[in-house]
Design a protein around this motif. Structure first.
Motif, PDB file in Angstrom:
ATOM      1  N   LEU A 142      94.291  39.340 -30.265  1.00 32.64           N
ATOM      2  CA  LEU A 142      95.487  39.384 -29.437  1.00 32.64           C
ATOM      3  C   LEU A 142      96.262  38.084 -29.649  1.00 32.64           C
ATOM      4  CD1 LEU A 142      96.900  41.156 -27.263  1.00 32.64           C
ATOM      5  CD2 LEU A 142      95.754  39.740 -25.533  1.00 32.64           C
ATOM      6  N   PHE A 143      97.593  38.214 -29.860  1.00 31.52           N
ATOM      7  CA  PHE A 143      98.441  37.051 -30.126  1.00 31.52           C
ATOM      8  C   PHE A 143      99.597  37.021 -29.134  1.00 31.52           C
ATOM      9  CE2 PHE A 143      96.642  38.538 -34.154  1.00 31.52           C
ATOM     10  CZ  PHE A 143      95.986  37.398 -34.599  1.00 31.52           C
ATOM     11  N   ASP A 176     105.314  41.069 -22.565  1.00 31.95           N
ATOM     12  CA  ASP A 176     105.449  39.624 -22.808  1.00 31.95           C
ATOM     13  C   ASP A 176     105.426  39.265 -24.290  1.00 31.95           C
ATOM     14  OD1 ASP A 176     105.430  39.234 -20.023  1.00 31.95           O
ATOM     15  OD2 ASP A 176     103.239  39.209 -20.001  1.00 31.95           O
ATOM     16  N   GLY A 177     105.781  40.200 -25.140  1.00 31.50           N
ATOM     17  CA  GLY A 177     105.853  39.905 -26.565  1.00 31.50           C
ATOM     18  C   GLY A 177     104.514  39.742 -27.251  1.00 31.50           C
ATOM     19  N   ARG A 178     103.443  40.127 -26.567  1.00 28.42           N
ATOM     20  CA  ARG A 178     102.115  40.016 -27.181  1.00 28.42           C
ATOM     21  C   ARG A 178     101.946  41.033 -28.302  1.00 28.42           C
ATOM     22  NH1 ARG A 178      98.138  40.689 -22.286  1.00 28.42           N
ATOM     23  NH2 ARG A 178      99.706  42.307 -21.856  1.00 28.42           N
ATOM     24  N   GLN A 184      96.468  42.903 -45.899  1.00 25.07           N
ATOM     25  CA  GLN A 184      96.708  42.019 -44.764  1.00 25.07           C
ATOM     26  C   GLN A 184      96.254  42.640 -43.447  1.00 25.07           C
ATOM     27  OE1 GLN A 184     100.880  40.953 -44.596  1.00 25.07           O
ATOM     28  NE2 GLN A 184     100.544  39.107 -45.800  1.00 25.07           N
ATOM     29  N   THR A 185      95.970  41.777 -42.489  1.00 20.28           N
ATOM     30  CA  THR A 185      95.653  42.216 -41.133  1.00 20.28           C
ATOM     31  C   THR A 185      96.809  43.028 -40.565  1.00 20.28           C
ATOM     32  OG1 THR A 185      94.211  40.334 -40.688  1.00 20.28           O
ATOM     33  CG2 THR A 185      95.221  41.386 -38.782  1.00 20.28           C
ATOM     34  N   ASN A 186      96.476  44.152 -39.933  1.00 19.08           N
ATOM     35  CA  ASN A 186      97.481  44.974 -39.264  1.00 19.08           C
ATOM     36  C   ASN A 186      97.951  44.275 -37.987  1.00 19.08           C
ATOM     37  OD1 ASN A 186      97.383  47.504 -40.920  1.00 19.08           O
ATOM     38  ND2 ASN A 186      95.252  47.485 -40.241  1.00 19.08           N
ATOM     39  N   ILE A 187      99.253  44.242 -37.772  1.00 24.28           N
ATOM     40  CA  ILE A 187      99.832  43.686 -36.545  1.00 24.28           C
ATOM     41  C   ILE A 187     100.704  44.755 -35.897  1.00 24.28           C
ATOM     42  CG2 ILE A 187     101.292  41.910 -35.517  1.00 24.28           C
ATOM     43  CD1 ILE A 187      98.721  40.775 -36.661  1.00 24.28           C
ATOM     44  N   LEU A 188     100.352  45.129 -34.664  1.00 26.48           N
ATOM     45  CA  LEU A 188     101.159  46.083 -33.904  1.00 26.48           C
ATOM     46  C   LEU A 188     102.020  45.286 -32.931  1.00 26.48           C
ATOM     47  CD1 LEU A 188      98.557  48.908 -33.155  1.00 26.48           C
ATOM     48  CD2 LEU A 188     100.048  48.604 -35.144  1.00 26.48           C
TER      49      LEU A 188
END
Length: 349
Positions: free
Chosen positions: A322-323, A248-250, A238-242
């Motif tokens: 970026l999310f 702002d919770g990004r 899976q894609t890594n999410i940091l």
């Protein structure tokens, strides 16, 4: 060939709403795959298109004709099921011929069609056998031939390869791709397997909880996910999410294959100190689990690094996502790159 449209479709079983306000367009002649986890609504959507499930609200159109009240047998659709649904007492030829005989197709025409489709799917020498004397792959070919011989406007397939072993699934994927190219007919295919979706489709509909999360071609889905759900559903590992480092919770995301294990830090991107925890050898590639100050990240690389080695995990800015706090994709502008660089030890912008 046929186009299919679902307009504001809802499906409920009593008070249990499984699909809410679904809008979907399937192009004429496309190979469209509905993909998602169990319970996401993909099979229910397929069954509503075929008429095996009624629509609670909304409309379904095939070639701009509303088919809500059209019986399944009148929609000119052929369905291939997961369990093949072959008649055990009939031969291969009789199974394929059954639907044509019910439609009163003349015998000579039936023979001609059966001969043509059996050449395509490689069943000519098995016409006299019964399903019990066929392998799983051969039975699946009979199910496909039975659908093809009707010459429908649309082929609908509900997880047709899930009962086959991995090698046979790979072979059948190739056969289905070639079959679609030869016939040019609209294919609608349901699966929970991202590999099937990515390898066969020219249009993918990713679903979750009765909603379409993203609809696009395989390349677009992979390279430009619109949210974390899409980014992590497609691709392995899976894609890594940091999460938790940005304001702002990004959240920052990047795929394991975009991580470089560098002795020299690159000039552009982020550079994270890491320690190799585990490694899985997959032939030409190795999957690494890396311990970092920001949690474990995954890396897929052709470089062989020793267990417990100290490395720098580097990712170029152009390979990052970026999310926002709601997991939706954000533009990765210069200000965002600067913030990421300051937090994660980046190179020059």
């Amino acid at each position: 060939m046929s186009s299919i449209s679902l307009k504001n479709v809802k499906k409920a079983y009593g008070n249990d709403v499984v699909i809410e306000n679904l809008n979907l367009d399937i192009r004429d002649g496309s190979f469209t795959v509905l993909v998602g986890p169990s319970g996401c609504g993909k099979s229910t959507t397929l069954r509503m298109i075929t008429g095996l499930e009624t629509v609670t609200e909304g409309d379904i159109f095939i070639d701009d004709i509303r088919v809500n009240n059209v019986a399944p047998g009148k929609r000119d659709i052929s369905m291939v099921f997961q369990n093949y649904a072959l008649y055990p007492t009939m031969t291969v030829e009789e199974n394929i011929e059954f639907g044509l005989a019910n439609k009163k197709i003349p015998k000579e025409e039936r023979k001609r069609r059966i001969g043509e489709v059996c050449e395509i799917v490689g069943l000519t020498e098995y016409l006299g056998r019964k399903p019990a004397n066929l392998s799983g792959g051969q039975r699946q070919r009979v199910a496909l031939a039975r659908a093809m011989v009707k010459q429908p406007k649309v082929f609908m397939m509900d997880e047709p390869l899930s009962n086959l072993d991995a090698k046979l699934r790979a072979q059948m994927r190739v056969e289905l791709i070639n079959m679609h190219k030869r016939m040019g007919t609209t294919f609608v295919y349901v699966t929970h397997d991202q590999v099937e979706a990515m390898s066969m489709a020219d249009d993918i509909v990713l679903m979750d909880r009765g909603k379409i999360i993203q609809q696009s071609g395989p390349k677009e889905l992979y390279h430009n996910p619109n949210c974390i759900y899409t980014a992590q559903f497609v691709g392995s590992p899976q894609t890594n999410i940091l999460d938790g480092q940005l304001a702002d919770g990004r959240k920052l995301g990047f795929r394991p294959e975009k991580v470089q294990l560098c002795a020299v830090k690159p000039e552009s991107g982020i550079n994270i100190p890491a320690t190799v925890q585990t490694k899985e050898l997959l032939g030409s590639e190795i999957i690494y689990s890396l311990a970092t100050p920001y949690g474990v990240i995954m890396c897929k690389s052709g470089e062989d690094v020793a267990d417990n080695a100290k490395v720098t995990a580097s990712v170029d800015f152009e390979q990052m996502y970026l999310f926002d706090s709601d997991t939706k994709r954000l533009p990765f502008d210069a200000a965002a790159k600067k913030a990421v660089s300051e937090i994660f030890g980046g190179g020059s912008l």
